[in-house]
Design a protein around this motif. Structure first.
Motif, PDB file in Angstrom:
ATOM      1  N   LEU A  53     -13.927  18.489   4.127  1.00  8.59           N
ATOM      2  CA  LEU A  53     -12.738  18.443   4.979  1.00  8.59           C
ATOM      3  C   LEU A  53     -12.161  17.040   5.035  1.00  8.59           C
ATOM      4  N   LEU A  54     -13.056  16.065   5.191  1.00 12.90           N
ATOM      5  CA  LEU A  54     -12.595  14.679   5.262  1.00 12.90           C
ATOM      6  C   LEU A  54     -11.886  14.279   3.968  1.00 12.90           C
ATOM      7  N   ALA A  57      -8.522  15.964   3.833  1.00 13.78           N
ATOM      8  CA  ALA A  57      -7.568  15.377   4.785  1.00 13.78           C
ATOM      9  C   ALA A  57      -7.111  13.997   4.323  1.00 13.78           C
ATOM     10  N   LEU A  58      -8.012  13.220   3.766  1.00 17.58           N
ATOM     11  CA  LEU A  58      -7.686  11.819   3.451  1.00 17.58           C
ATOM     12  C   LEU A  58      -7.238  11.603   2.004  1.00 17.58           C
ATOM     13  N   THR A  60      -4.788  12.885   0.670  1.00 15.09           N
ATOM     14  CA  THR A  60      -3.320  12.843   0.605  1.00 15.09           C
ATOM     15  C   THR A  60      -2.799  11.410   0.595  1.00 15.09           C
ATOM     16  N   VAL A  61      -3.584  10.506   1.204  1.00 11.97           N
ATOM     17  CA  VAL A  61      -3.160   9.096   1.221  1.00 11.97           C
ATOM     18  C   VAL A  61      -3.037   8.567  -0.211  1.00 11.97           C
ATOM     19  N   LEU A  62      -3.920   9.035  -1.079  1.00 15.73           N
ATOM     20  CA  LEU A  62      -3.948   8.535  -2.456  1.00 15.73           C
ATOM     21  C   LEU A  62      -2.677   8.883  -3.215  1.00 15.73           C
ATOM     22  N   PRO A  67       3.760   0.885  -1.771  1.00 17.32           N
ATOM     23  CA  PRO A  67       4.870  -0.001  -1.395  1.00 17.32           C
ATOM     24  C   PRO A  67       4.999  -1.175  -2.359  1.00 17.32           C
ATOM     25  N   ARG A  69       5.612  -4.225  -1.877  1.00 16.21           N
ATOM     26  CA  ARG A  69       4.968  -5.490  -1.498  1.00 16.21           C
ATOM     27  C   ARG A  69       3.492  -5.507  -1.910  1.00 16.21           C
ATOM     28  N   LEU A  70       2.870  -4.323  -1.958  1.00 24.53           N
ATOM     29  CA  LEU A  70       1.461  -4.288  -2.361  1.00 24.53           C
ATOM     30  C   LEU A  70       1.336  -4.437  -3.868  1.00 24.53           C
TER      31      LEU A  70
ATOM     32  N   ARG B  23      -5.774   1.370   0.436  1.00 25.30           N
ATOM     33  CA  ARG B  23      -4.891   1.802   1.540  1.00 25.30           C
ATOM     34  C   ARG B  23      -5.587   2.838   2.403  1.00 25.30           C
ATOM     35  N   ARG B  24      -6.305   3.729   1.763  1.00 19.45           N
ATOM     36  CA  ARG B  24      -6.998   4.765   2.527  1.00 19.45           C
ATOM     37  C   ARG B  24      -8.105   4.154   3.390  1.00 19.45           C
ATOM     38  N   ARG B  27      -6.610   2.388   6.213  1.00 21.93           N
ATOM     39  CA  ARG B  27      -6.081   3.271   7.244  1.00 21.93           C
ATOM     40  C   ARG B  27      -7.186   3.777   8.159  1.00 21.93           C
ATOM     41  N   VAL B  28      -8.339   4.015   7.561  1.00 19.67           N
ATOM     42  CA  VAL B  28      -9.468   4.442   8.383  1.00 19.67           C
ATOM     43  C   VAL B  28      -9.949   3.268   9.251  1.00 19.67           C
ATOM     44  N   ALA B  34       0.955   1.115   9.120  1.00 24.39           N
ATOM     45  CA  ALA B  34       1.596  -0.183   8.876  1.00 24.39           C
ATOM     46  C   ALA B  34       0.568  -1.310   8.890  1.00 24.39           C
ATOM     47  N   ASP B  37      -1.453  -1.340   5.668  1.00 24.24           N
ATOM     48  CA  ASP B  37      -0.860  -1.983   4.499  1.00 24.24           C
ATOM     49  C   ASP B  37      -0.877  -3.503   4.632  1.00 24.24           C
ATOM     50  N   LEU B  99      -4.586   8.783  12.755  1.00 23.84           N
ATOM     51  CA  LEU B  99      -4.129   9.006  11.398  1.00 23.84           C
ATOM     52  C   LEU B  99      -3.255  10.245  11.397  1.00 23.84           C
ATOM     53  N   ARG B 102      -0.305  14.946   7.394  1.00 24.53           N
ATOM     54  CA  ARG B 102       1.075  15.207   7.032  1.00 24.53           C
ATOM     55  C   ARG B 102       1.277  16.448   6.185  1.00 24.53           C
ATOM     56  N   ASN B 104       1.784  19.123   3.773  1.00 25.06           N
ATOM     57  CA  ASN B 104       1.140  20.339   3.309  1.00 25.06           C
ATOM     58  C   ASN B 104      -0.178  20.634   4.021  1.00 25.06           C
ATOM     59  N   GLN B 105      -0.573  19.733   4.915  1.00 20.54           N
ATOM     60  CA  GLN B 105      -1.881  19.938   5.532  1.00 20.54           C
ATOM     61  C   GLN B 105      -1.817  20.727   6.822  1.00 20.54           C
ATOM     62  N   GLU B 110      -8.176  23.053  10.439  1.00 21.76           N
ATOM     63  CA  GLU B 110      -9.461  22.346  10.473  1.00 21.76           C
ATOM     64  C   GLU B 110      -9.347  20.911   9.946  1.00 21.76           C
ATOM     65  N   LEU B 111      -8.337  20.668   9.104  1.00 22.40           N
ATOM     66  CA  LEU B 111      -8.141  19.296   8.629  1.00 22.40           C
ATOM     67  C   LEU B 111      -7.627  18.408   9.752  1.00 22.40           C
ATOM     68  N   VAL B 114     -10.562  17.723  12.090  1.00 21.41           N
ATOM     69  CA  VAL B 114     -11.578  16.762  11.664  1.00 21.41           C
ATOM     70  C   VAL B 114     -11.035  15.338  11.775  1.00 21.41           C
ATOM     71  N   VAL B 115      -9.761  15.149  11.468  1.00 20.86           N
ATOM     72  CA  VAL B 115      -9.174  13.814  11.574  1.00 20.86           C
ATOM     73  C   VAL B 115      -9.050  13.400  13.034  1.00 20.86           C
ATOM     74  N   MET B 118     -12.379  12.518  14.301  1.00 21.64           N
ATOM     75  CA  MET B 118     -12.835  11.268  13.695  1.00 21.64           C
ATOM     76  C   MET B 118     -12.429  10.092  14.582  1.00 21.64           C
TER      77      MET B 118
END
Lengths: 277, 179
Positions: A53-54, A57-58, A60-62, A67, A69-70, B23-24, B27-28, B34, B37, B99, B102, B104-105, B110-111, B114-115, B118
């Motif tokens: 699940l994690l 869920a996560l 999608t960030v990939l 950006p 600037r990165l 980035r991931r 974010r965690v 923001a 990044d 977090l 977004r 499609n989730q 359950e997604l 869990v977030v 978290m």
């Protein structure tokens, strides 16, 4: 804490088993325990489901676009040679080094590098840099000379998107040398250069401010003179109610510079008022 | 291939390739897109400064994660110092961890769950879960990133998992009681 007796399975073992990272010698013990105890087997299944699940869920960030600037920061981090900003450090660059190095770096590169190094390029700072860079240039401080004042003003007005004026500072002993366009962070800046009989130069710089006030910039919506010393250069600046920023800088002391600023401000007010009529 | 320790360049393609994962992770760590990044940007700058410590041929991502962890820890320490007498929970920066889930989730409740849950773990627990469960790093690598013994990684991880499991099962067990 709880020293687990042999043949019992710790929470850490279960978690490692779920990850497939259990030490081989522990495998048999854990598997036997799982076969014995459905509650433990359930926990392992839960841990694995949880990881799935994690990830879902996560992950999608990939897929998000990176950006700009990165990407720029990555390119910068991949450099073999230290960049000029890094080698010299901000204070050194801010000093006379700017005059020499600034030209080679190019305006955009310099700004971006300083921004990347964590220093916001405020209006006052960019004004000081631009003044230091161009005022030091004895032969070509401007792109368009004062002889063509009229076309200079027309050109800069067109490029900036609002009416700009070249105030007359002859009364203060400074004659217009000319002007140029300077690249800014978001909007271009118009620079007018003046010079006195001793060849001392000062510049008036004008630009549209970004709608969102940057920290360190003057708050928009009010006209107040603000004074800052940047790289040893005094900068008086103000932002009018049209959200245009004006700055005057040069190697003058605060009092002299403020006097200039007042004259410029008053002249601009008169010119703007007569234009609106 | 022999590691060339003194080669002062970090490989550009690998750096760019590592950005999405940085980035991931960020974010965690920060719980805010923001600020995340900003952290990635600071990490890349720091990586350049420390580039001689990276051994060519070794996993750049793991090394960058180490750099990011350290940058984040330092920034938190600075933040706490600046916050002065404001008492802050030892595990958070005092800033909300959130977090967004977004697009499609949203169809997968359950997604979101869990977030959301978290966010109720400690920062240490979230970090180790990301590294182990999401990034699927070896425990030894995680220990290196966090600069803690491997036993600490394992116990922290199992506590995080057990707590998350309990939190997630809470609503449904309530439902069961009602039924």
């Amino acid at each position: 804490m709880n020293s687990s007796p042999p043949n019992t399975v710790s929470d850490a073992d279960l978690s490692a088993y779920a990850d497939g990272q259990l030490a081989p010698e522990q495998m048999a013990v854990v598997e036997a325990a799982l076969a014995r105890d459905p509650e433990l087997a359930m926990r392992v299944a839960d841990y694995r489901a949880q990881s799935g699940l994690l990830r879902d869920a996560l992950d999608t960030v990939l897929a998000e676009p990176i950006p700009e600037r990165l990407l720029a920061a990555a390119s910068s981090a991949a450099l073999r040679e230290p960049s000029l900003v890094r080698r010299w450090g901000i204070p050194a660059l801010a000093a006379a080094a700017t005059l020499i190095l600034g030209v080679g770096l190019g305006w955009f590169g310099r700004d971006a590098m300083i921004e990347r190094a964590g220093t916001p390029t405020t209006f006052a700072r960019s004004v000081a840099y631009a003044h230091a860079l161009y005022a030091a240039d004895a032969r070509r401080p401007v792109e368009v000379w004062a002889a063509e004042e009229k076309s200079l003003v027309t050109w800069l007005t067109k490029r900036l998107g609002f009416k700009v004026y070249a105030p007359d500072l002859n009364g203060l002993g400074y004659a217009l040398v000319g002007g140029r366009l300077v690249a800014g962070n978001e909007f271009p800046t118009a620079l007018f250069m003046y010079e006195n009989a001793d060849k001392e130069r000062l510049s008036l710089q004008v630009r549209k401010q970004s709608a969102r006030p940057r920290s360190g910039d003057a708050p928009t919506g009010e006209t107040a003179f603000r004074y800052e010393i940047e790289n040893g250069l005094g900068v008086f600046y103000w932002i009018d109610d049209e959200n245009c920023g004006y700055a005057i800088s040069g190697k003058l002391d605060r009092t002299q510079l403020l006097k200039m600023a007042h004259v410029v401000y008053a002249q601009l007010a008169v010119l703007e008022a007569s234009d609106k009529k | 291939m022999p590691p060339s320790v003194n080669d002062a360049a970090l490989p550009h393609p690998e750096l760019v390739a590592a950005i999405p994962r940085l980035r991931r992770y960020a974010r965690v760590l920060t719980g805010d897109a923001a600020r995340a990044d900003d952290l990635v940007q600071d990490t890349l700058a720091r990586a350049w400064e420390k580039r001689r410590l990276w051994h060519a041929g070794t996993d750049l991502r793991a090394w960058l994660f180490t750099v990011m962890h350290n940058v984040h820890v330092n920034q938190l320490a600075l933040f706490r110092r600046e916050a002065g007498n404001v008492s802050l929970d030892a595990d958070t920066s005092g800033l909300a961890w959130q977090l967004p889930v977004r697009g499609n989730q949203v169809d997968r409740v359950e997604l979101m769950e869990v977030v959301a849950q978290m966010g109720r773990l400690t920062a240490d627990q979230r970090e180790v879960l990301l590294l182990a469960a999401v990034e699927e790093m070896r425990y030894e690598e995680i220990a290196a990133v966090l600069a803690v013994p491997i036993g600490t990684v394992m116990s922290r991880l199992s506590r995080a998992r057990e707590k998350l499991r309990r939190l997630i099962s809470e609503p449904s067990s309530t439902l069961r009681v009602v039924k």
